[in-house]
Design an enzyme around this catalytic site. Structure first.
Site, PDB file in Angstrom:
ATOM      1  N   ASP A   1      39.041  38.768  46.066  1.00 56.09           N
ATOM      2  CA  ASP A   1      38.089  37.756  46.441  1.00 56.09           C
ATOM      3  C   ASP A   1      38.824  36.667  46.658  1.00 56.09           C
ATOM      4  O   ASP A   1      39.971  36.497  46.164  1.00 56.09           O
ATOM      5  CB  ASP A   1      37.122  37.910  45.175  1.00 56.09           C
ATOM      6  CG  ASP A   1      36.071  36.640  45.356  1.00 56.09           C
ATOM      7  OD1 ASP A   1      35.626  36.419  46.256  1.00 56.09           O
ATOM      8  OD2 ASP A   1      36.053  35.776  44.497  1.00 56.09           O
TER       9      ASP A   1
ATOM     10  N   ASP B   1      37.092  32.682  46.479  1.00 57.89           N
ATOM     11  CA  ASP B   1      36.580  31.494  45.830  1.00 57.89           C
ATOM     12  C   ASP B   1      36.623  31.936  44.334  1.00 57.89           C
ATOM     13  O   ASP B   1      35.953  33.014  44.087  1.00 57.89           O
ATOM     14  CB  ASP B   1      35.106  31.187  46.207  1.00 57.89           C
ATOM     15  CG  ASP B   1      35.095  30.886  47.728  1.00 57.89           C
ATOM     16  OD1 ASP B   1      35.917  30.098  48.103  1.00 57.89           O
ATOM     17  OD2 ASP B   1      34.169  31.374  48.540  1.00 57.89           O
TER      18      ASP B   1
ATOM     19  N   THR C   1      35.889  38.352  51.121  1.00 57.97           N
ATOM     20  CA  THR C   1      35.136  36.977  50.822  1.00 57.97           C
ATOM     21  C   THR C   1      33.669  37.231  50.972  1.00 57.97           C
ATOM     22  O   THR C   1      33.208  37.791  52.113  1.00 57.97           O
ATOM     23  CB  THR C   1      35.626  35.451  51.172  1.00 57.97           C
ATOM     24  OG1 THR C   1      34.705  34.438  50.770  1.00 57.97           O
ATOM     25  CG2 THR C   1      35.732  35.597  52.617  1.00 57.97           C
TER      26      THR C   1
END
Length: 239
Positions: free
Chosen positions: A73, A75, A141
């Protein structure tokens, strides 16, 4: 293994009340274990009920296995991108979280404000370990896609990635985990993420999901609870 934890400052904790956002939509799966947020862990240390793991231990688990595809991922997993999200809320919806549904925000975040994201130390350590093994690295993401993006080049530069795959912008949904099809399509065997949806998406795709701790001062609220699915959690990975 000796377990240590570096506490964040009181001023950082106080700042949390000033920097708040709602999580991007993802299907909810009931917890199977007691989990602990990063904030709780700064106060109580590392409970034995959580399956803690170090980067070195992950490398040992993979020893002797051929190079594979691994995923991350973005963030709060490899980048602390809250500055861009904080700015987006102030600009596009100061009194609500509707900015997360505004394409103008995503265009700013993906195409300009990524340069304010800070690389996490744990991201560097994990990426270095997997590059040393010869693994193929993918980033998936939950952000909405834009016609332009600087995230791919930024990640390549800040982490020194030799063979960079274009970042996959999967978007988000309250009913379907949008990352699962991409994890399957790229035959990803291990996927790292800070959210509950990252762990369940990996498992739904037949991959191993490993939790990276969400920074305690992230704008992505509430702070996810590490270990609620009995998954491995990387030690001290909020940084």
């Amino acid at each position: 293994m000796k377990k240590t934890f570096t506490a964040i400052t009181i001023s950082s904790l106080l700042a949390l009340s000033l920097v708040s956002s709602s999580v991007m939509a993802e299907p909810k799966v009931p917890a199977t274990e007691t989990g602990y947020s990063t904030i709780q862990l700064t106060q109580m240390g590392q409970p034995k009920s959580v399956h803690w793991v170090t980067v070195e231990q992950i490398a040992q688990q993979l020893k002797g296995k051929p190079p594979m595809a691994v995923g991350f991922d973005v963030d709060d997993t490899v980048l602390f991108s809250s500055p861009g999200f904080y700015r987006g809320k102030q600009v596009f919806s100061p009194n609500s979280f509707s900015y997360l549904k505004d394409q103008k925000f995503w265009d700013k975040m993906n195409c300009e404000w990524e340069k304010f994201s800070m690389p996490k130390q744990i991201g560097q350590e994990l990426i270095d370990m997997h590059q040393k093994r010869g693994d193929s690295i993918y980033f998936i993401t939950g952000r909405d896609p834009s016609k332009c993006e600087i995230t791919t080049q930024y990640l390549k530069d800040v982490f020194g990635i030799k063979h960079m795959n274009k970042v996959i912008f999967a978007g988000s949904s309250k009913t379907t985990n949008t990352k699962t099809p991409y994890i399957k399509a790229e035959n990803i065997k291990v996927y790292y993420g800070d959210s509950d949806g990252d762990i369940t998406a990996a498992r739904d795709a037949g991959a191993v999901g490993i939790r990276v701790m969400r920074p305690a001062n992230s704008t992505n609220r509430p702070i996810a609870k590490n270990g609620i699915y009995g998954e491995e959690v990387v030690v001290n990975s909020q940084f």
